[in-house]
Design an enzyme around this catalytic site. Structure first.
Site, PDB file in Angstrom:
ATOM      1  N   ALA A 125       0.717  -1.206   0.165  1.00  0.00           N
ATOM      2  CA  ALA A 125      -0.152   0.069  -0.099  1.00  0.00           C
ATOM      3  C   ALA A 125       0.989   1.083  -0.069  1.00  0.00           C
ATOM      4  O   ALA A 125       1.391   1.684   0.967  1.00  0.00           O
ATOM      5  CB  ALA A 125      -0.921   0.125   1.300  1.00  0.00           C
ATOM      6  N   PRO A 129      -5.189   8.623  -1.759  1.00  0.00           N
ATOM      7  CA  PRO A 129      -6.238   9.439  -2.486  1.00  0.00           C
ATOM      8  C   PRO A 129      -5.217  10.733  -2.966  1.00  0.00           C
ATOM      9  O   PRO A 129      -5.550  10.951  -4.263  1.00  0.00           O
ATOM     10  CB  PRO A 129      -7.435   9.784  -1.634  1.00  0.00           C
ATOM     11  CG  PRO A 129      -7.214   8.698  -0.643  1.00  0.00           C
ATOM     12  CD  PRO A 129      -5.828   8.309  -0.466  1.00  0.00           C
ATOM     13  N   PHE A 157      -6.594   2.143  -4.237  1.00  0.00           N
ATOM     14  CA  PHE A 157      -5.973   1.382  -5.474  1.00  0.00           C
ATOM     15  C   PHE A 157      -5.072   0.077  -4.985  1.00  0.00           C
ATOM     16  O   PHE A 157      -4.275  -0.075  -5.789  1.00  0.00           O
ATOM     17  CB  PHE A 157      -5.397   2.496  -6.411  1.00  0.00           C
ATOM     18  CG  PHE A 157      -5.857   3.475  -6.904  1.00  0.00           C
ATOM     19  CD1 PHE A 157      -7.465   3.619  -7.202  1.00  0.00           C
ATOM     20  CD2 PHE A 157      -5.568   4.569  -7.461  1.00  0.00           C
ATOM     21  CE1 PHE A 157      -8.145   4.621  -7.642  1.00  0.00           C
ATOM     22  CE2 PHE A 157      -5.975   5.840  -7.849  1.00  0.00           C
ATOM     23  CZ  PHE A 157      -7.393   5.559  -8.033  1.00  0.00           C
ATOM     24  N   THR A 159      -4.039  -3.517  -4.914  1.00  0.00           N
ATOM     25  CA  THR A 159      -4.218  -4.512  -5.513  1.00  0.00           C
ATOM     26  C   THR A 159      -4.339  -5.716  -4.568  1.00  0.00           C
ATOM     27  O   THR A 159      -3.451  -5.640  -3.319  1.00  0.00           O
ATOM     28  CB  THR A 159      -3.017  -4.908  -6.440  1.00  0.00           C
ATOM     29  OG1 THR A 159      -3.146  -4.032  -7.442  1.00  0.00           O
ATOM     30  CG2 THR A 159      -3.240  -6.468  -7.016  1.00  0.00           C
ATOM     31  N   GLU A 243       9.314  -5.158 -10.171  1.00  0.00           N
ATOM     32  CA  GLU A 243       7.933  -4.753 -10.503  1.00  0.00           C
ATOM     33  C   GLU A 243       7.785  -4.523 -11.851  1.00  0.00           C
ATOM     34  O   GLU A 243       6.949  -5.006 -12.438  1.00  0.00           O
ATOM     35  CB  GLU A 243       7.733  -3.722  -9.609  1.00  0.00           C
ATOM     36  CG  GLU A 243       6.016  -3.318  -9.558  1.00  0.00           C
ATOM     37  CD  GLU A 243       5.654  -2.402  -8.648  1.00  0.00           C
ATOM     38  OE1 GLU A 243       6.203  -2.063  -7.525  1.00  0.00           O
ATOM     39  OE2 GLU A 243       4.465  -1.990  -8.797  1.00  0.00           O
ATOM     40  N   ARG A 244       8.554  -3.730 -12.357  1.00  0.00           N
ATOM     41  CA  ARG A 244       8.411  -2.988 -13.695  1.00  0.00           C
ATOM     42  C   ARG A 244       8.806  -4.282 -14.848  1.00  0.00           C
ATOM     43  O   ARG A 244       7.881  -4.377 -15.970  1.00  0.00           O
ATOM     44  CB  ARG A 244       9.405  -2.007 -13.986  1.00  0.00           C
ATOM     45  CG  ARG A 244       8.573  -0.914 -13.419  1.00  0.00           C
ATOM     46  CD  ARG A 244       9.229   0.583 -13.263  1.00  0.00           C
ATOM     47  NE  ARG A 244       8.555   1.352 -12.063  1.00  0.00           N
ATOM     48  CZ  ARG A 244       9.426   2.294 -11.685  1.00  0.00           C
ATOM     49  NH1 ARG A 244      10.313   2.638 -11.598  1.00  0.00           N
ATOM     50  NH2 ARG A 244       8.299   2.936 -10.623  1.00  0.00           N
ATOM     51  N   GLN A 337     -10.146  -3.716 -33.313  1.00  0.00           N
ATOM     52  CA  GLN A 337     -10.524  -3.058 -34.682  1.00  0.00           C
ATOM     53  C   GLN A 337     -10.840  -4.431 -35.752  1.00  0.00           C
ATOM     54  O   GLN A 337     -11.857  -4.470 -36.387  1.00  0.00           O
ATOM     55  CB  GLN A 337      -9.639  -1.977 -35.165  1.00  0.00           C
ATOM     56  CG  GLN A 337     -10.065  -1.384 -36.438  1.00  0.00           C
ATOM     57  CD  GLN A 337     -11.276  -0.275 -35.991  1.00  0.00           C
ATOM     58  OE1 GLN A 337     -11.307   0.049 -34.892  1.00  0.00           O
ATOM     59  NE2 GLN A 337     -11.901   0.088 -36.967  1.00  0.00           N
ATOM     60  N   THR A 366       3.309   5.336 -13.489  1.00  0.00           N
ATOM     61  CA  THR A 366       2.773   5.857 -14.822  1.00  0.00           C
ATOM     62  C   THR A 366       4.060   5.766 -15.906  1.00  0.00           C
ATOM     63  O   THR A 366       4.985   5.922 -15.607  1.00  0.00           O
ATOM     64  CB  THR A 366       2.117   7.083 -14.675  1.00  0.00           C
ATOM     65  OG1 THR A 366       3.006   8.276 -14.669  1.00  0.00           O
ATOM     66  CG2 THR A 366       1.043   7.360 -13.863  1.00  0.00           C
ATOM     67  N   ASN A 367       3.574   5.600 -17.125  1.00  0.00           N
ATOM     68  CA  ASN A 367       4.360   5.624 -18.404  1.00  0.00           C
ATOM     69  C   ASN A 367       5.152   6.969 -18.375  1.00  0.00           C
ATOM     70  O   ASN A 367       6.357   7.233 -18.763  1.00  0.00           O
ATOM     71  CB  ASN A 367       3.843   5.238 -19.536  1.00  0.00           C
ATOM     72  CG  ASN A 367       3.880   3.750 -19.554  1.00  0.00           C
ATOM     73  OD1 ASN A 367       3.976   3.082 -18.516  1.00  0.00           O
ATOM     74  ND2 ASN A 367       3.450   3.004 -20.626  1.00  0.00           N
TER      75      ASN A 367
HETATM   76  C1  LIG Z   1      -5.973  -1.326 -10.866  1.00  0.00           C
HETATM   77  C2  LIG Z   1      -4.918  -0.562 -10.226  1.00  0.00           C
HETATM   78  C3  LIG Z   1      -4.106  -1.320  -9.301  1.00  0.00           C
HETATM   79  C4  LIG Z   1      -3.189  -0.620  -8.527  1.00  0.00           C
HETATM   80  N1  LIG Z   1      -2.424  -1.193  -7.414  1.00  0.00           N
HETATM   81  C5  LIG Z   1      -1.650  -0.661  -6.588  1.00  0.00           C
HETATM   82  C6  LIG Z   1      -1.331  -1.244  -5.536  1.00  0.00           C
HETATM   83  O1  LIG Z   1      -1.263  -2.521  -5.330  1.00  0.00           O
HETATM   84  N2  LIG Z   1      -0.365  -0.501  -4.719  1.00  0.00           N
HETATM   85  C7  LIG Z   1      -0.243   0.810  -4.931  1.00  0.00           C
HETATM   86  O2  LIG Z   1       0.326   1.410  -4.082  1.00  0.00           O
HETATM   87  N3  LIG Z   1      -0.826   1.586  -5.765  1.00  0.00           N
HETATM   88  C8  LIG Z   1      -1.690   0.681  -6.682  1.00  0.00           C
HETATM   89  N4  LIG Z   1      -2.057   1.519  -7.755  1.00  0.00           N
HETATM   90  C9  LIG Z   1      -1.761   2.808  -7.780  1.00  0.00           C
HETATM   91  C10 LIG Z   1      -0.914   3.313  -8.848  1.00  0.00           C
HETATM   92  O3  LIG Z   1       0.085   2.978  -8.710  1.00  0.00           O
HETATM   93  C11 LIG Z   1      -1.178   4.851  -9.019  1.00  0.00           C
HETATM   94  O4  LIG Z   1      -2.585   5.175  -9.882  1.00  0.00           O
HETATM   95  C12 LIG Z   1      -0.158   5.340 -10.121  1.00  0.00           C
HETATM   96  O5  LIG Z   1       1.159   5.292  -9.518  1.00  0.00           O
HETATM   97  C13 LIG Z   1      -0.549   6.967 -10.378  1.00  0.00           C
HETATM   98  O6  LIG Z   1      -0.923   7.795  -9.296  1.00  0.00           O
HETATM   99  P1  LIG Z   1      -2.198   8.617  -9.379  1.00  0.00           P
HETATM  100  O7  LIG Z   1      -3.395   7.629  -9.761  1.00  0.00           O
HETATM  101  O8  LIG Z   1      -2.095   9.354  -8.146  1.00  0.00           O
HETATM  102  O9  LIG Z   1      -2.030   9.345 -10.642  1.00  0.00           O
HETATM  103  P2  LIG Z   1      -1.127  11.122 -10.588  1.00  0.00           P
HETATM  104  O10 LIG Z   1      -0.148  10.791  -9.762  1.00  0.00           O
HETATM  105  O11 LIG Z   1      -2.232  12.131 -10.038  1.00  0.00           O
HETATM  106  O12 LIG Z   1      -1.153  11.119 -12.009  1.00  0.00           O
HETATM  107  C14 LIG Z   1      -2.048  11.954 -13.039  1.00  0.00           C
HETATM  108  C15 LIG Z   1      -1.407  11.920 -14.460  1.00  0.00           C
HETATM  109  O13 LIG Z   1      -0.229  12.972 -13.901  1.00  0.00           O
HETATM  110  C16 LIG Z   1       0.985  12.544 -14.575  1.00  0.00           C
HETATM  111  N5  LIG Z   1       2.162  13.113 -13.774  1.00  0.00           N
HETATM  112  C17 LIG Z   1       2.182  13.029 -12.593  1.00  0.00           C
HETATM  113  N6  LIG Z   1       3.512  13.431 -12.099  1.00  0.00           N
HETATM  114  C18 LIG Z   1       3.970  13.693 -13.132  1.00  0.00           C
HETATM  115  C19 LIG Z   1       5.312  14.420 -13.515  1.00  0.00           C
HETATM  116  N7  LIG Z   1       6.388  14.734 -12.657  1.00  0.00           N
HETATM  117  N8  LIG Z   1       5.611  14.670 -14.904  1.00  0.00           N
HETATM  118  C20 LIG Z   1       4.557  14.262 -15.891  1.00  0.00           C
HETATM  119  N9  LIG Z   1       3.451  13.631 -15.453  1.00  0.00           N
HETATM  120  C21 LIG Z   1       3.100  13.484 -14.526  1.00  0.00           C
HETATM  121  C22 LIG Z   1       0.691  11.115 -14.553  1.00  0.00           C
HETATM  122  O14 LIG Z   1       1.629  10.246 -15.392  1.00  0.00           O
HETATM  123  C23 LIG Z   1      -0.604  10.940 -14.750  1.00  0.00           C
HETATM  124  O15 LIG Z   1      -0.894  10.771 -16.365  1.00  0.00           O
HETATM  125  C24 LIG Z   1      -2.936   0.734  -8.616  1.00  0.00           C
HETATM  126  C25 LIG Z   1      -3.887   1.635  -9.521  1.00  0.00           C
HETATM  127  C26 LIG Z   1      -4.475   0.807 -10.265  1.00  0.00           C
HETATM  128  C27 LIG Z   1      -5.579   1.608 -11.195  1.00  0.00           C
END
Ligand SMILES: Cc1cc2nc3c(=O)[nH]c(=O)nc-3n(C[C@H](O)[C@H](O)[C@H](O)COP(=O)(O)OP(=O)(O)OC[C@H]3O[C@@H](n4cnc5c(N)ncnc54)[C@H](O)[C@@H]3O)c2cc1C
Length: 382
Positions: A125, A129, A157, A159, A243-244, A337, A366-367
């Site tokens: 975890a 939020p 979020f 898993t 992990e990645r 498609q 994220t990517n």
């Molecule tokens: C199905 C699922 C399973 C998951 N499992 C786990 C889990 O087991 N444990 C856990 O801890 N988390 C888990 N997550 C959470 C996941 O790792 C996060 O959702 C992810 O890291 C992105 O964080 P956020 O959702 O807060 O997005 P945000 O950080 O708010 O990002 C929003 C957007 O802003 C972009 N962004 C943010 N910062 C930058 C930057 N510096 N430069 C450019 N772009 C940026 C992001 O790339 C994204 O496009 C899970 C999520 C999902 C949906």
């Protein structure tokens, strides 16, 4: 075909047993589990009996102490079948390695055997939020009080969130110290004050119990601190390449399988009195996707090989995650498609795979964060 060189005969025997198990124990039930929002808890125990969980765990604690190739095979077989409700990858490749790598003998003795048997399901975890990509913004706190930490905060979020018996929680033990004030705590799910929230309603991966978790004055014994206080951020960075890689392995396996389903479909389906496969557009699309699949497979296998030798660096793992998941999503979109309207129907595996794959570009960093990691390495001084 470029022959694969990362697996030996024992690996392939193991693959055979994973494949048979998934066919028998998962295939008949996965659609129902999608409706229920989680897999049957007993699946974990059955997987433990079969030796599918934590293949790398040390023999001293009841493990098989195998190489990461066995984890990769489990990831590939789940990726190939699209049974995304199964959270074994998170358990074996991501969460349990923290206990193996940073746990005390007592912690290992207390938890590892049950992680291997499936009696304990783990989760990690990090995300909250208000803090995902920016983990330094974590607000969950763990304040020392005698022999315990008092844990307060919430995560989202997560898993395996509903099934989890043991959660590695990222918390601030020194909020003023930023990253250096971050620690990891092993929190048992039956601790008073620990509440599992909603099993989240997702766009895909519908049988995966991704959940909210809440901590309200949870007393965590100081003995459940993982590694040293304040070192949590460093541990997270050290574990992220595996992990990645695990995400990349599942991405390419899923892409290859989806391409196979699509080849079968376009040969069968007719339009204008001829198979869809006979149109040059179809042939060119398939050829392009197959070529990219081959290149991606060679790259990811090379990363796996490097990881066997502990040589997979952070930036290369980020490249693997970035390229493979972008490619997976692109391929699935093209394959949907080629399926026409049927590709949008949930009963078709290609539709599920398309929906399930979208999150691969979001979790495990994220990517966009992958691009930051890669470019940071390129631009650093010296
Ligand atoms: C199905 C699922 C399973 C998951 N499992 C786990 C889990 O087991 N444990 C856990 O801890 N988390 C888990 N997550 C959470 C996941 O790792 C996060 O959702 C992810 O890291 C992105 O964080 P956020 O959702 O807060 O997005 P945000 O950080 O708010 O990002 C929003 C957007 O802003 C972009 N962004 C943010 N910062 C930058 C930057 N510096 N430069 C450019 N772009 C940026 C992001 O790339 C994204 O496009 C899970 C999520 C999902 C949906």
């Amino acid at each position: 075909m470029i022959p694969r060189t990362v697996f030996n005969e024992e690996h392939e025997q193991f693959r055979d047993s994973v494949r048979k198990f998934l066919e028998k124990e998962v295939a008949p039930h996965h659609a129902q589990w999608e409706k229920e929002g989680q897999v049957d808890r007993a699946l974990w125990n059955k997987a433990g009996e079969m030796g599918f969980l934590c293949p790398q765990a040390p023999e001293a604690y009841g493990g098989l102490e195998l190489d990461f190739g066995y984890n990769a095979i489990v990831d590939e077989e789940i990726g190939r079948t699209g049974f995304t409700g199964i959270g074994w990858g998170l358990h074996s490749d991501i969460a349990v390695p923290y206990i193996v790598n940073y746990g005390t003998d007592e912690q290992k003795d207390k938890y590892l055997r049950r992680c291997i048997s499936g009696e304990i399901v783990t989760a990690i975890a990090m995300t909250e939020p208000g803090a995902g990509s920016d983990l330094q913004g974590v607000r969950t706190t763990a304040v020392r009080d005698g022999g315990d930490y008092i844990l307060n905060g919430s995560k989202t979020f997560i898993t395996n969130g509903q099934h989890a018996d043991l959660v590695i929680v990222v918390a601030k033990t020194d909020p003023a110290a930023g990253a250096a004030g971050t620690s990891l705590l092993l929190v048992e799910a039956d601790s008073p004050g620990f509440k599992k929230g909603t099993n989240l309603d997702k766009v895909g991966m519908k049988a995966q119990d991704t959940s909210e978790l809440f901590f309200d004055d949870v007393r965590v014994p100081a003995g459940n601190l993982l590694g040293a206080e304040g070192q949590g951020f460093i541990y997270l960075m050290q574990e992220l390449p595996q992990e990645r890689l695990s995400v990349a392995i599942s991405a390419i396996a899923n892409a290859e399988a989806a391409l196979g389903w699509t080849v079968d479909y376009v040969k069968e389906r007719k339009a204008f009195g001829r198979p869809v496969a006979s149109f040059q557009n179809t042939q060119f699309k398939l050829a392009e996707l197959a070529s990219e699949c081959t290149a991606m497979r060679v790259f990811i296998d090379r990363c796996l090989e490097l990881h066997y030798d502990r040589q997979l660096d952070v930036a290369t793992a980020a490249k693997a995650k970035l390229l493979s998941t972008d490619f997976q999503c692109k391929l699935l979109d093209e394959c949907v498609q080629l399926h026409g309207g049927y590709g949008y129907m949930w009963e078709y595996p290609i539709a599920r795979a398309w929906a399930d794959a979208r999150v691969q570009r979001i979790y495990a960093g994220t990517n966009e964060i992958m691009k930051l990691i890669i470019s940071r390495e390129m631009l650093k001084d010296g």
